[in-house]
Design a protein around this motif. Structure first.
Motif, PDB file in Angstrom:
ATOM      1  N   GLU A 441      11.057  -0.871 -21.166  1.00 28.02           N
ATOM      2  CA  GLU A 441      12.228  -0.700 -20.301  1.00 28.02           C
ATOM      3  C   GLU A 441      11.897  -1.165 -18.886  1.00 28.02           C
ATOM      4  O   GLU A 441      10.870  -0.797 -18.311  1.00 28.02           O
ATOM      5  CB  GLU A 441      12.655   0.766 -20.270  1.00 28.02           C
ATOM      6  N   LEU A 442      12.774  -1.967 -18.319  1.00 32.97           N
ATOM      7  CA  LEU A 442      12.575  -2.487 -16.968  1.00 32.97           C
ATOM      8  C   LEU A 442      13.272  -1.583 -15.959  1.00 32.97           C
ATOM      9  O   LEU A 442      14.463  -1.274 -16.103  1.00 32.97           O
ATOM     10  CB  LEU A 442      13.136  -3.908 -16.869  1.00 32.97           C
ATOM     11  N   LYS A 443      12.536  -1.163 -14.941  1.00 25.93           N
ATOM     12  CA  LYS A 443      13.091  -0.324 -13.878  1.00 25.93           C
ATOM     13  C   LYS A 443      12.896  -1.046 -12.548  1.00 25.93           C
ATOM     14  O   LYS A 443      11.758  -1.327 -12.151  1.00 25.93           O
ATOM     15  CB  LYS A 443      12.407   1.041 -13.836  1.00 25.93           C
ATOM     16  N   VAL A 444      14.007  -1.350 -11.894  1.00 24.89           N
ATOM     17  CA  VAL A 444      13.969  -2.118 -10.661  1.00 24.89           C
ATOM     18  C   VAL A 444      14.623  -1.310  -9.545  1.00 24.89           C
ATOM     19  O   VAL A 444      15.786  -0.918  -9.644  1.00 24.89           O
ATOM     20  CB  VAL A 444      14.680  -3.476 -10.820  1.00 24.89           C
ATOM     21  N   LEU A 445      13.853  -1.073  -8.493  1.00 24.82           N
ATOM     22  CA  LEU A 445      14.305  -0.286  -7.347  1.00 24.82           C
ATOM     23  C   LEU A 445      14.097  -1.083  -6.071  1.00 24.82           C
ATOM     24  O   LEU A 445      13.301  -2.033  -6.036  1.00 24.82           O
ATOM     25  CB  LEU A 445      13.499   1.013  -7.248  1.00 24.82           C
ATOM     26  N   SER A 446      14.771  -0.681  -5.019  1.00 26.94           N
ATOM     27  CA  SER A 446      14.424  -1.219  -3.712  1.00 26.94           C
ATOM     28  C   SER A 446      13.026  -0.748  -3.353  1.00 26.94           C
ATOM     29  O   SER A 446      12.663   0.404  -3.570  1.00 26.94           O
ATOM     30  CB  SER A 446      15.415  -0.734  -2.651  1.00 26.94           C
ATOM     31  N   ALA A 447      12.217  -1.647  -2.793  1.00 28.27           N
ATOM     32  CA  ALA A 447      10.862  -1.295  -2.375  1.00 28.27           C
ATOM     33  C   ALA A 447      10.818  -0.749  -0.956  1.00 28.27           C
ATOM     34  O   ALA A 447       9.739  -0.435  -0.445  1.00 28.27           O
ATOM     35  CB  ALA A 447       9.950  -2.513  -2.485  1.00 28.27           C
ATOM     36  N   VAL A 448      11.967  -0.612  -0.330  1.00 26.57           N
ATOM     37  CA  VAL A 448      12.033  -0.165   1.059  1.00 26.57           C
ATOM     38  C   VAL A 448      12.134   1.358   1.106  1.00 26.57           C
ATOM     39  O   VAL A 448      13.103   1.941   0.618  1.00 26.57           O
ATOM     40  CB  VAL A 448      13.238  -0.800   1.790  1.00 26.57           C
ATOM     41  N   CYS A 449      11.114   1.995   1.677  1.00 26.24           N
ATOM     42  CA  CYS A 449      11.114   3.456   1.790  1.00 26.24           C
ATOM     43  C   CYS A 449      12.276   3.901   2.673  1.00 26.24           C
ATOM     44  O   CYS A 449      12.442   3.397   3.793  1.00 26.24           O
ATOM     45  CB  CYS A 449       9.792   3.934   2.390  1.00 26.24           C
ATOM     46  N   PRO A 450      13.100   4.832   2.224  1.00 27.33           N
ATOM     47  CA  PRO A 450      14.263   5.265   3.007  1.00 27.33           C
ATOM     48  C   PRO A 450      13.898   6.078   4.244  1.00 27.33           C
ATOM     49  O   PRO A 450      14.770   6.375   5.056  1.00 27.33           O
ATOM     50  CB  PRO A 450      15.068   6.106   2.010  1.00 27.33           C
ATOM     51  N   HIS A 451      12.620   6.424   4.395  1.00 26.78           N
ATOM     52  CA  HIS A 451      12.225   7.216   5.570  1.00 26.78           C
ATOM     53  C   HIS A 451      12.240   6.357   6.832  1.00 26.78           C
ATOM     54  O   HIS A 451      13.069   6.559   7.706  1.00 26.78           O
ATOM     55  CB  HIS A 451      10.839   7.832   5.341  1.00 26.78           C
ATOM     56  N   LEU A 452      11.329   5.376   6.916  1.00 27.18           N
ATOM     57  CA  LEU A 452      11.279   4.501   8.088  1.00 27.18           C
ATOM     58  C   LEU A 452      11.087   3.033   7.710  1.00 27.18           C
ATOM     59  O   LEU A 452      10.530   2.260   8.482  1.00 27.18           O
ATOM     60  CB  LEU A 452      10.173   4.955   9.049  1.00 27.18           C
ATOM     61  N   VAL A 456       6.941   0.304  -0.136  1.00 27.16           N
ATOM     62  CA  VAL A 456       6.117   1.162  -0.988  1.00 27.16           C
ATOM     63  C   VAL A 456       5.111   0.330  -1.776  1.00 27.16           C
ATOM     64  O   VAL A 456       5.296  -0.873  -1.974  1.00 27.16           O
ATOM     65  CB  VAL A 456       6.987   2.001  -1.948  1.00 27.16           C
ATOM     66  N   HIS A 457       4.046   0.991  -2.214  1.00 30.59           N
ATOM     67  CA  HIS A 457       3.006   0.370  -3.037  1.00 30.59           C
ATOM     68  C   HIS A 457       2.910   1.121  -4.359  1.00 30.59           C
ATOM     69  O   HIS A 457       3.152   2.329  -4.420  1.00 30.59           O
ATOM     70  CB  HIS A 457       1.648   0.426  -2.334  1.00 30.59           C
ATOM     71  N   TRP A 458       2.492   0.421  -5.398  1.00 30.89           N
ATOM     72  CA  TRP A 458       2.328   1.034  -6.712  1.00 30.89           C
ATOM     73  C   TRP A 458       1.008   1.795  -6.765  1.00 30.89           C
ATOM     74  O   TRP A 458      -0.038   1.293  -6.356  1.00 30.89           O
ATOM     75  CB  TRP A 458       2.353  -0.046  -7.790  1.00 30.89           C
ATOM     76  N   ASN A 459       1.057   3.023  -7.286  1.00 28.57           N
ATOM     77  CA  ASN A 459      -0.130   3.834  -7.527  1.00 28.57           C
ATOM     78  C   ASN A 459      -0.361   3.883  -9.030  1.00 28.57           C
ATOM     79  O   ASN A 459       0.300   4.648  -9.746  1.00 28.57           O
ATOM     80  CB  ASN A 459       0.077   5.253  -6.971  1.00 28.57           C
ATOM     81  N   PRO A 460      -1.285   3.063  -9.553  1.00 31.08           N
ATOM     82  CA  PRO A 460      -1.476   2.994 -11.003  1.00 31.08           C
ATOM     83  C   PRO A 460      -2.065   4.264 -11.599  1.00 31.08           C
ATOM     84  O   PRO A 460      -1.890   4.527 -12.785  1.00 31.08           O
ATOM     85  CB  PRO A 460      -2.429   1.806 -11.176  1.00 31.08           C
ATOM     86  N   GLU A 461      -2.770   5.075 -10.790  1.00 31.63           N
ATOM     87  CA  GLU A 461      -3.354   6.312 -11.302  1.00 31.63           C
ATOM     88  C   GLU A 461      -2.281   7.352 -11.603  1.00 31.63           C
ATOM     89  O   GLU A 461      -2.433   8.166 -12.508  1.00 31.63           O
ATOM     90  CB  GLU A 461      -4.335   6.886 -10.268  1.00 31.63           C
ATOM     91  N   GLU A 462      -1.192   7.339 -10.837  1.00 32.04           N
ATOM     92  CA  GLU A 462      -0.146   8.340 -10.972  1.00 32.04           C
ATOM     93  C   GLU A 462       1.168   7.771 -11.487  1.00 32.04           C
ATOM     94  O   GLU A 462       2.106   8.526 -11.754  1.00 32.04           O
ATOM     95  CB  GLU A 462       0.123   8.998  -9.607  1.00 32.04           C
ATOM     96  N   SER A 463       1.250   6.432 -11.594  1.00 28.22           N
ATOM     97  CA  SER A 463       2.507   5.747 -11.950  1.00 28.22           C
ATOM     98  C   SER A 463       3.624   6.165 -11.003  1.00 28.22           C
ATOM     99  O   SER A 463       4.697   6.617 -11.417  1.00 28.22           O
ATOM    100  CB  SER A 463       2.898   6.025 -13.410  1.00 28.22           C
ATOM    101  N   THR A 464       3.347   6.022  -9.711  1.00 31.85           N
ATOM    102  CA  THR A 464       4.307   6.369  -8.670  1.00 31.85           C
ATOM    103  C   THR A 464       4.371   5.244  -7.647  1.00 31.85           C
ATOM    104  O   THR A 464       3.474   4.397  -7.551  1.00 31.85           O
ATOM    105  CB  THR A 464       3.916   7.670  -7.950  1.00 31.85           C
ATOM    106  N   TRP A 465       5.443   5.243  -6.867  1.00 36.77           N
ATOM    107  CA  TRP A 465       5.585   4.354  -5.722  1.00 36.77           C
ATOM    108  C   TRP A 465       5.284   5.158  -4.463  1.00 36.77           C
ATOM    109  O   TRP A 465       5.965   6.132  -4.172  1.00 36.77           O
ATOM    110  CB  TRP A 465       6.990   3.770  -5.661  1.00 36.77           C
ATOM    111  N   ASP A 466       4.235   4.763  -3.728  1.00 35.82           N
ATOM    112  CA  ASP A 466       3.764   5.527  -2.579  1.00 35.82           C
ATOM    113  C   ASP A 466       3.932   4.712  -1.297  1.00 35.82           C
ATOM    114  O   ASP A 466       3.602   3.518  -1.263  1.00 35.82           O
ATOM    115  CB  ASP A 466       2.280   5.887  -2.736  1.00 35.82           C
ATOM    116  N   CYS A 467       4.403   5.352  -0.250  1.00 37.90           N
ATOM    117  CA  CYS A 467       4.574   4.684   1.035  1.00 37.90           C
ATOM    118  C   CYS A 467       3.294   4.819   1.856  1.00 37.90           C
ATOM    119  O   CYS A 467       2.841   5.941   2.115  1.00 37.90           O
ATOM    120  CB  CYS A 467       5.748   5.268   1.807  1.00 37.90           C
ATOM    121  N   PRO A 468       2.705   3.710   2.296  1.00 35.62           N
ATOM    122  CA  PRO A 468       1.448   3.778   3.042  1.00 35.62           C
ATOM    123  C   PRO A 468       1.621   4.173   4.502  1.00 35.62           C
ATOM    124  O   PRO A 468       0.627   4.375   5.201  1.00 35.62           O
ATOM    125  CB  PRO A 468       0.918   2.343   2.939  1.00 35.62           C
TER     126      PRO A 468
END
Length: 496
Positions: A441-452, A456-468
């Motif tokens: 399944e393909l999941k496509v999101l905006s990569a722009v963090c809504p905070h500031l 976001v970057h991919w965290n392969p250990e947690e399968s999450t999108w993390d803002c640096p």
């Protein structure tokens, strides 16, 4: 995999999401140790309290912690003393010791089954004694000057050569069971706790907290969320990190009892028993959130395997840390709003800081004197002790904004994203966070963090999108996991 603390989870009465408008004297955002410790003295003083939790009780950083309770700091008392001097360093030990005593008293008062035990903490060196790069002389002196008992530790029950210092009368418990016990007590006292109820907006002027389905109006609003939601000047100087944990069963050998900090350069060991089954856990592999290199869980498994006879690995999990620029937490009223409160900057020591913060914030709301309110005030200004980290973190944000916006690869289709893979790319001028599940399944999101608006970057250990930039984290559907962001990552309109 989930944290080991969920073994034998106590469970709670039903804490359904908020479905209708509510009024309260105080609304607490977050049902971890900070939020629930805040709520208890408030409801006992007759305040109407509502608690809103985005996950389940203890499902955030509290449930991902080590379960270690100690009067000093994991980073060392000597470093704190060098920055702040003897008086402040001693105050930190005194305040944290009182907070541990408060936790123990609540456990006894309410008969909370959370395996609380007094234990020693060890700060240890390993390896070649002739060529060690570390010295514990400064640490020993700093601990003694802060009023702690310190003893030498030779061979403290570990199956490899180690030596250093022992600090008696610290403690360990199951942090999830503790806050679940507190939550049950609070519900019995009339506190409304609403789980799976993320907050989407706070209007300080109106005293309004909005969720997806309803809102609460209150005279006081407490961010017990590890970092305040939304935009805060303090976030500009906060170092945001992740640290990992692995638990295992031993094939043979003793499970070491106590809190073990190994300066190699740094790992933390402890044991835990569920029923008749003991476990050994290691914590380490810290890195800045959003900057991922290496297989952190695998490195921890290798670390344990090289020192103990491992039968099987059972659990793995991680947690987030926010380290303040001057080394002390910020607790109390926020800048510009006398009805907003926060507690942040706990670094790796959040359980005890959270317990202390809850009492300080509750006393502020109730207009009671608290001896530690001024020491850890959230409105303090310490430029001499904070400027370097502020400069470093703002440089990091600038670096990520420039590199991620200018350097993101461009793609014309998603065909190159294989099952299990993820990447950030630019397609049709839009920065996208793209993930294909193992099922395809393909999941496509905006990569722009809504905070500031960082990428976001991919965290392969947690399968999450993390803002640096400021530590917001999102799951593969875009929902906020933690951090200052209120809103999820937006979904991309087109997949073609």
């Amino acid at each position: 995999m989930e944290a080991i603390w969920r073994l034998g989870s106590l469970g709670l009465p039903v804490c359904a999401p908020l479905e209708e408008q509510a009024e309260a004297d105080v609304v607490v955002i977050g049902a971890g140790i900070t939020g629930l410790t805040t709520a208890l003295p408030l409801v006992e003083a007759g305040q109407r309290v509502v608690v809103l939790e985005a996950k389940g009780v203890g499902g955030g950083v509290t449930g991902g912690s080590t379960g270690n309770l100690y009067s000093t700091l994991a980073s060392g008392q000597a470093a704190l003393r060098r920055k702040w001097g003897d008086e402040v360093a001693a105050d930190v030990v005194c305040a944290r010791s009182e907070a541990i005593d408060d936790i123990e008293a609540l456990i006894k008062r309410f008969s909370i089954e959370c395996q609380f035990r007094r234990q020693s903490a060890y700060r240890l060196l390993t390896g070649d004694r002739q060529h060690s790069d570390h010295s514990l002389n400064d640490e020993r002196d700093a601990l003694l000057r802060a009023g702690l008992d310190v003893a030498s530790a030779e061979g403290p029950g570990l199956p490899f050569d180690s030596w250093g210092i022992r600090i008696p009368d610290q403690a360990q418990f199951n942090p999830l069971h503790y806050v679940q016990g507190l939550a049950s007590v609070l519900i019995g006292m009339g506190v409304a706790i609403h789980e799976h109820c993320p907050v989407r907006r706070v209007d300080a002027k109106e005293g309004l907290v909005q969720t997806d389905t309803a809102s609460v109006t209150a005279r006081h609003i407490v961010y017990a969320t590890h970092t305040p939601k939304g935009i805060s000047l303090l976030q500009a100087g906060m170092l945001v990190s992740r640290e990992y944990a692995v638990a295992a069963r031993l094939r043979r050998g003793e499970y070491p009892e106590g809190i073990f900090w190994l300066l190699d350069p740094f790992h933390s060991l402890r044991s835990y028993r569920h029923g008749d089954t003991p476990y050994l856990m290691v914590v380490g592999e810290k890195h800045k959130t959003g900057e991922h290199e290496g297989e952190h869980y695998q490195l921890l498994r290798e670390y344990l395997s090289s020192r103990f006879e491992i039968e099987t690995f059972s659990h793995q999990w991680s947690a987030q840390q926010y380290s303040s620029p001057d080394g002390l937490p910020y607790i109390g009223r926020m800048h510009g709003h006398d009805n907003l409160y926060m507690a942040t900057g706990f670094a790796a020591d959040g359980l005890v800081w959270g317990a202390l913060a809850g009492r300080i914030i509750a006393d502020q709301i109730l207009d009671h004197d608290n001896p530690w309110q001024a020491r850890f005030a959230s409105r303090r200004v310490t430029p001499g002790k904070s400027a370097l980290q502020y400069a470093k973190e703002n440089a990091t944000v600038t670096k990520h904004l420039a590199r991620d916006y200018l350097g993101t690869e461009r793609i014309d289709s998603f065909d190159g994203i294989a099952p299990g893979q993820a990447r950030v790319a630019t397609k049709s001028g839009e920065k996208l966070a793209i993930h294909r599940t193992e099922a395809g399944e393909l999941k496509v999101l905006s990569a722009v963090c809504p905070h500031l608006k960082c990428i976001v970057h991919w965290n392969p250990e947690e399968s999450t999108w993390d803002c640096p930039c400021h530590g917001s984290r999102f799951d593969t559907d875009g929902e906020v996991i933690e951090g200052p962001a209120y809103r999820p990552l937006s979904r991309s309109e087109g997949l073609g």
